[in-house]
Design a protein around this motif. Structure first.
Motif, PDB file in Angstrom:
ATOM      1  N   ASN A 118       0.644  -1.134   0.182  1.00 35.41           N
ATOM      2  CA  ASN A 118      -0.156  -0.053   0.042  1.00 35.41           C
ATOM      3  C   ASN A 118       0.896   1.092  -0.013  1.00 35.41           C
ATOM      4  N   PRO A 119       1.348   1.566  -1.184  1.00 33.52           N
ATOM      5  CA  PRO A 119       2.337   2.650  -1.324  1.00 33.52           C
ATOM      6  C   PRO A 119       1.511   3.903  -0.712  1.00 33.52           C
ATOM      7  N   ARG A 120       2.386   4.808  -0.339  1.00 29.84           N
ATOM      8  CA  ARG A 120       1.781   6.331   0.277  1.00 29.84           C
ATOM      9  C   ARG A 120       1.254   7.151  -1.070  1.00 29.84           C
ATOM     10  N   TYR A 121       1.795   6.760  -2.066  1.00 30.31           N
ATOM     11  CA  TYR A 121       1.127   7.464  -3.201  1.00 30.31           C
ATOM     12  C   TYR A 121       1.042   6.617  -4.469  1.00 30.31           C
ATOM     13  N   VAL A 122      -0.195   6.690  -5.260  1.00 33.44           N
ATOM     14  CA  VAL A 122      -0.833   6.160  -6.340  1.00 33.44           C
ATOM     15  C   VAL A 122      -0.865   7.366  -7.371  1.00 33.44           C
ATOM     16  N   ALA A 123      -0.033   7.306  -8.467  1.00 35.19           N
ATOM     17  CA  ALA A 123      -0.243   8.059  -9.360  1.00 35.19           C
ATOM     18  C   ALA A 123      -0.873   7.840 -10.631  1.00 35.19           C
ATOM     19  N   ALA A 124      -1.832   8.191 -11.040  1.00 32.33           N
ATOM     20  CA  ALA A 124      -2.638   7.759 -12.413  1.00 32.33           C
ATOM     21  C   ALA A 124      -1.747   7.896 -13.606  1.00 32.33           C
ATOM     22  N   THR A 125      -1.757   7.147 -14.462  1.00 36.91           N
ATOM     23  CA  THR A 125      -0.940   7.362 -15.779  1.00 36.91           C
ATOM     24  C   THR A 125      -1.430   6.280 -16.741  1.00 36.91           C
ATOM     25  N   HIS A 126      -1.272   6.968 -18.059  1.00 34.89           N
ATOM     26  CA  HIS A 126      -1.748   6.055 -19.224  1.00 34.89           C
ATOM     27  C   HIS A 126      -3.280   6.478 -19.196  1.00 34.89           C
ATOM     28  N   TRP A 127      -3.849   7.656 -18.570  1.00 36.17           N
ATOM     29  CA  TRP A 127      -5.465   7.769 -18.587  1.00 36.17           C
ATOM     30  C   TRP A 127      -5.808   8.801 -19.633  1.00 36.17           C
ATOM     31  N   ASP A 128      -5.123   9.564 -20.235  1.00 38.86           N
ATOM     32  CA  ASP A 128      -5.485  10.827 -21.247  1.00 38.86           C
ATOM     33  C   ASP A 128      -5.591  10.128 -22.615  1.00 38.86           C
ATOM     34  N   ASP A 129      -6.405  10.989 -23.270  1.00 39.57           N
ATOM     35  CA  ASP A 129      -6.619  10.388 -24.683  1.00 39.57           C
ATOM     36  C   ASP A 129      -5.475  10.816 -25.633  1.00 39.57           C
ATOM     37  N   PHE A 130      -4.674  10.317 -25.925  1.00 40.93           N
ATOM     38  CA  PHE A 130      -3.456  10.561 -26.562  1.00 40.93           C
ATOM     39  C   PHE A 130      -3.536  10.752 -28.100  1.00 40.93           C
ATOM     40  N   ASP A 131      -4.635  10.898 -28.707  1.00 46.43           N
ATOM     41  CA  ASP A 131      -4.887  11.343 -29.862  1.00 46.43           C
ATOM     42  C   ASP A 131      -5.014  12.959 -29.751  1.00 46.43           C
ATOM     43  N   LEU A 132      -4.926  13.552 -28.758  1.00 49.09           N
ATOM     44  CA  LEU A 132      -4.848  14.985 -28.589  1.00 49.09           C
ATOM     45  C   LEU A 132      -3.630  15.462 -28.188  1.00 49.09           C
ATOM     46  N   PRO A 133      -3.195  16.572 -28.523  1.00 46.31           N
ATOM     47  CA  PRO A 133      -1.515  17.029 -28.309  1.00 46.31           C
ATOM     48  C   PRO A 133      -1.323  17.383 -26.909  1.00 46.31           C
ATOM     49  N   LEU A 134      -0.152  17.505 -26.881  1.00 48.26           N
ATOM     50  CA  LEU A 134       0.170  17.770 -25.215  1.00 48.26           C
ATOM     51  C   LEU A 134      -0.297  19.098 -24.874  1.00 48.26           C
ATOM     52  N   GLY A 135      -0.543  19.052 -23.654  1.00 46.45           N
ATOM     53  CA  GLY A 135      -1.402  20.160 -23.018  1.00 46.45           C
ATOM     54  C   GLY A 135      -2.723  20.255 -23.265  1.00 46.45           C
ATOM     55  N   GLN A 136      -3.611  18.952 -23.669  1.00 46.08           N
ATOM     56  CA  GLN A 136      -4.807  18.725 -23.616  1.00 46.08           C
ATOM     57  C   GLN A 136      -5.029  17.424 -22.859  1.00 46.08           C
ATOM     58  N   ALA A 137      -4.994  17.390 -21.725  1.00 43.08           N
ATOM     59  CA  ALA A 137      -5.031  16.153 -20.959  1.00 43.08           C
ATOM     60  C   ALA A 137      -6.554  15.829 -20.586  1.00 43.08           C
ATOM     61  N   HIS A 138      -7.105  14.960 -21.285  1.00 46.62           N
ATOM     62  CA  HIS A 138      -8.737  14.512 -21.226  1.00 46.62           C
ATOM     63  C   HIS A 138      -8.822  12.941 -21.115  1.00 46.62           C
ATOM     64  N   ASP A 139      -9.661  12.765 -20.175  1.00 47.56           N
ATOM     65  CA  ASP A 139      -9.949  11.180 -20.037  1.00 47.56           C
ATOM     66  C   ASP A 139     -11.230  10.847 -20.864  1.00 47.56           C
ATOM     67  N   PRO A 140     -10.731  10.080 -21.675  1.00 48.45           N
ATOM     68  CA  PRO A 140     -11.971   9.885 -22.718  1.00 48.45           C
ATOM     69  C   PRO A 140     -12.939   8.852 -22.428  1.00 48.45           C
ATOM     70  N   ASN A 141     -12.811   7.902 -21.536  1.00 47.44           N
ATOM     71  CA  ASN A 141     -13.906   6.958 -21.138  1.00 47.44           C
ATOM     72  C   ASN A 141     -14.199   6.665 -19.698  1.00 47.44           C
ATOM     73  N   GLY A 142     -13.764   7.583 -18.862  1.00 46.28           N
ATOM     74  CA  GLY A 142     -14.044   7.582 -17.182  1.00 46.28           C
ATOM     75  C   GLY A 142     -13.282   6.657 -16.587  1.00 46.28           C
ATOM     76  N   GLY A 143     -12.215   6.164 -17.236  1.00 43.39           N
ATOM     77  CA  GLY A 143     -10.838   5.365 -16.751  1.00 43.39           C
ATOM     78  C   GLY A 143     -10.226   5.761 -15.301  1.00 43.39           C
ATOM     79  N   LEU A 144     -10.343   7.307 -15.344  1.00 39.77           N
ATOM     80  CA  LEU A 144      -9.599   7.855 -14.243  1.00 39.77           C
ATOM     81  C   LEU A 144     -10.638   7.755 -12.921  1.00 39.77           C
ATOM     82  N   ASP A 145     -11.753   7.865 -13.204  1.00 45.34           N
ATOM     83  CA  ASP A 145     -12.352   7.819 -11.805  1.00 45.34           C
ATOM     84  C   ASP A 145     -12.688   6.370 -11.210  1.00 45.34           C
TER      85      ASP A 145
END
Length: 310
Positions: free
Chosen positions: A257-284
């Motif tokens: 049970n690490p102190r921090y769990v950092a979300a990764t690979h959750w954004d729509d990578f068809d969009l350019p850098l600077g437009q972080a968007h969760d396309p399908n609710g995976g982050l929640d």
């Protein structure tokens, strides 16, 4: 959409503390006291800075369109491209550098920018034989490529890198790995389209230095037995894992049970850098799973180029 704070807010005073959101409570997490800084470059691209040393994991700034998040999915014949002007801008301004580059697997959204970054930075690159074959064919300097199989525990100036055998995400009703395959180091035909960049085995990496450690998975799967006794301060955990039995609780329990769990690979990578968007609710979904499995762990969500200190 939950992308942490705005990019502008991450570069002002107190950015390390402000960049952290907590999944289990309303307050912002207290910043750590280590000499390690983590920065998220989108997808599974991470920068680990330990004082004057920099390690990049799966850096992919180009982010060309493939149709990944459309109903038809990614077009396998999408041509590969590298946005050298974009990458050069970050390098020339000193916003990006590398002593090591760590490749988790061979897919386009993890590997395709690495040969150019290796050439520009002089970094040593770790990956499997397949990954090195792909990168050499794409023009990476071969004397900078170091083959890894998993099991390596290596010490450098001010930091160490431990490499683990791992697994790629299992997707779809048949739990298949996208673009599977391998190739020998001697093969030199140049990849042209995204399906040419085969998975080629998957690795996970733990970087330790500056009083902290971070463990990164490039796919939402793992080999539990490889992780016995591993206790990172931060685990970079991809969304997904629906086909993996008890994906989140089993992993977090194994890691203590690490102190921090950092979300990764959750954004729509068809969009350019600077437009972080969760396309399908995976982050929640990931946040809820982490909160249920390890309520004492702080769930970290960064905007593109956001940073925090563990």
């Amino acid at each position: 959409m939950d992308t942490g704070l705005s990019r502008r807010g991450l570069f002002g005073a107190g950015a390390a503390a402000a960049a952290i959101l907590v999944g289990a409570g309303p307050a912002a997490a207290s910043p750590g006291t280590s000499r390690m800084t983590l920065r998220w470059w989108g997808n599974n691209g991470w920068e680990v800075r330990v004082e004057d040393k920099t390690i990049l994991i799966d850096p992919w700034l180009t982010r060309f369109k493939t149709g990944t998040y459309t109903p038809a999915g990614a077009d396998p014949q999408t041509p590969l491209s590298v946005n050298r002007e974009l990458i050069d801008g970050y390098l020339d301004r000193g916003e990006l550098r590398a002593d090591h580059i760590l490749v988790t697997h061979g897919h386009y959204d993890h590997l395709s920018d690495v040969p150019y970054l290796a050439k520009r930075t002089g970094a040593t690159v770790f990956g499997t034989e397949t990954h090195l074959s792909l990168m050499a064919a794409l023009g990476a300097p071969e004397d900078q490529l170091a083959v890894a199989s998993g099991g390596e525990d290596l010490t450098f100036d001010g930091y160490s890198i431990r490499i683990f055998r791992s697994l790629h995400s299992a997707t779809g009703p048949r739990a298949r790995v996208p673009f599977p395959g391998s190739r020998p180091l001697s093969r030199r035909d140049r990849p042209r389209v995204i399906e040419d960049l085969v998975e080629g085995g998957t690795l996970a990496y733990q970087v330790t230095g500056g009083g902290a450690s971070v463990l990164n998975f490039g796919g939402s799967n793992y080999i539990e037995s490889e992780l016995a006794g591993v206790r990172p301060d931060v685990v970079c955990l991809p969304v997904g894992g629906a086909k993996v039995t008890q994906y989140v609780p089993r992993l977090l329990r194994t890691l203590g049970n690490p102190r921090y769990v950092a979300a990764t690979h959750w954004d729509d990578f068809d969009l350019p850098l600077g437009q972080a968007h969760d396309p399908n609710g995976g982050l929640d979904t990931l946040r809820e799973a982490v909160t249920a499995a390890s309520p004492a762990s702080e769930f970290v969500v960064l905007d593109h180029l956001g940073t925090f200190v563990p």
